[in-house]
Write a protein that holds these residues in place. Structure first.
Motif, PDB file in Angstrom:
ATOM      1  N   SER A  24      14.289  34.766  74.531  1.00 50.99           N
ATOM      2  CA  SER A  24      13.024  34.114  74.853  1.00 50.99           C
ATOM      3  C   SER A  24      11.817  34.944  74.403  1.00 50.99           C
ATOM      4  O   SER A  24      10.728  34.406  74.196  1.00 50.99           O
TER       5      SER A  24
ATOM      6  N   GLU B  89       9.203  34.443  71.155  1.00 55.59           N
ATOM      7  CA  GLU B  89       7.894  33.795  71.102  1.00 55.59           C
ATOM      8  C   GLU B  89       6.768  34.816  70.969  1.00 55.59           C
ATOM      9  O   GLU B  89       5.622  34.450  70.658  1.00 55.59           O
ATOM     10  N   ARG B  90       7.077  36.087  71.171  1.00 58.57           N
ATOM     11  CA  ARG B  90       6.070  37.143  71.020  1.00 58.57           C
ATOM     12  C   ARG B  90       6.039  37.728  69.604  1.00 58.57           C
ATOM     13  O   ARG B  90       5.337  38.702  69.357  1.00 58.57           O
TER      14      ARG B  90
END
Length: 398
Positions: free
Chosen positions: A145, A148-149
């Protein structure tokens, strides 16, 4: 593939206003100087302690900074410094070279988390793009997850790569295909990440400036010896790119060849010449790229290559410093550190024997990033575009 100026990383600053600028300023100070307490950040930034405290709380809540070890030994309660949080952001750096491609995943501190390598005789667009696509999938799996950075993809490559096909043993048509490749469009077919293009040697200079010995100097020249020699320029604590993004190219500097004709320094001080010597001796020159950390087996050829290159490099240093008063010239390249150090020593010895009347002879020293400087420098581009200030001027003395 059109070359030109790199996208201006300050566009976002101008659009987002003063608060965004101050956040970038604080993040940049921490990136440049390491962990610092809020009071010191306020002093260096010329902001009130209250303003800096608000900014730090916001940046900590968003995951970009974290508390370091409390500093004791001061009057009053211990001061708690703030440092960059490595997991705050990630970036991808792709180097497209004449003999190999390299891909890195880096975190907000500039640390490399994963490194992938592709060796070839010459670069083919489809092969390089497939290498990038597979690497992005691997990085996404690794981060989960947190993918996304990822701030974007920085790409370092020689501008007009198609101009030197003969020197690397390729047919002109083999590289000419790159002239019509739009990397941003090609990558958009499989990734929505923003793409930042950079000259490969300038990217290496950027890596040295923000992560290596460049922190020690304000105005210096940088020379990177790869398959072809290139370089970069730092003025006023900022990598200077010029109107087309190709300032400090170094390679086209004119030289007098051994035959007495006119050539360019890339014709007399590039690694492709060492490749040619190995090939003529019946050795496999691709080992220079597949075994970049171990050139001991080639020393009978490396030493003459250094001896031939050093006088031309010393002349280049003199020429550069006759134009701009550089305090230092840093050397790095796609070779082991001990080869770099020998090349620097030989060049410094040549400098000592040169006529330097009228200039202040600079320090001739080794850089510190090494063979992966180009892809590491490419990976810094998305981070600076999104979160940091492109210039270190005004960030305060160490």
């Amino acid at each position: 593939m059109a070359d030109g100026p790199v996208q201006d990383p300050l566009i976002g600053v101008r659009q987002q206003g003063v608060r965004a600028y101050n956040e970038r300023l604080i993040l940049s100070m921490i990136q440049r100087h390491g962990e610092l307490p809020g009071s010191e950040l306020a002093r260096r930034a010329g902001l009130s302690p209250q303003t800096v405290s608000v900014i730090l709380r916001a940046l900590e809540a968003e995951g970009f900074v974290e508390k370091g070890t409390p500093q004791r030994g001061h009057v009053g309660k211990p001061r708690t410094p703030m440092r960059l949080r490595a997991e705050g952001a990630y970036s991808v750096g792709l180097k497209i070279g004449r003999r190999n491609a390299a891909l890195v995943l880096a975190d907000l501190t500039g640390a490399t988390l994963e490194h992938r390598h592709l060796s070839y005789g010459y670069p083919v667009p489809e092969e390089v793009l497939s290498f990038l696509r597979d690497g992005l999938a691997s990085f996404a799996d690794r981060l989960g997850s947190a993918a996304e950075r990822i701030a974007g993809i920085g790409i370092a490559l020689p501008f007009q790569i198609w101009q030197w096909s003969e020197a690397i043993g390729a047919r002109p048509a083999d590289l000419l295909v790159w002239e019509d490749v739009d990397l941003r469009d090609e990558i958009a077919a499989f990734s929505d990440l923003p793409v930042y293009l950079e000259n490969d040697a300038t990217a290496a200079c950027q890596a040295e400036h923000v992560l290596g010995r460049g922190r020690e100097f304000r105005d210096y020249a940088y020379i990177y010896v790869g398959s072809f020699i290139g370089g970069g320029i730092v003025l006023g604590d900022k990598v200077f790119r010029g109107p087309t993004g190709n300032a400090g190219a170094i390679g086209p500097l004119p030289v007098v060849t051994a035959a007495g004709g006119e050539g360019q320094i890339l014709d007399v001080a590039s690694i492709y010449l060492l490749e040619a010597a190995l090939r003529e001796a019946g050795e496999n020159p691709r080992r220079l790229w597949t075994e970049p950390d171990g050139w001991a087996a080639f020393d009978a050829h490396v030493e003459p290559w250094i001896a031939a290159a050093a006088p031309h490099l010393a002349r280049a240093v003199t020429t550069l410093c006759a134009v701009i008063d550089f305090e230092a010239v840093l050397f790095d390249g796609a070779f082991p550190p001990e080869v770099r150090d020998r090349l620097v020593a030989a060049t410094a010895a040549e400098m000592a024997a040169r006529d330097t009347r009228g200039i202040a002879a600079p320090r001739v020293e080794a850089g510190s990033i090494g063979p992966h400087a180009r892809e590491i420098g490419a990976a810094t581009a998305p981070i600076f575009a999104r979160y940091l200030l492109v210039s270190h001027e005004g960030l305060g003395a160490a």
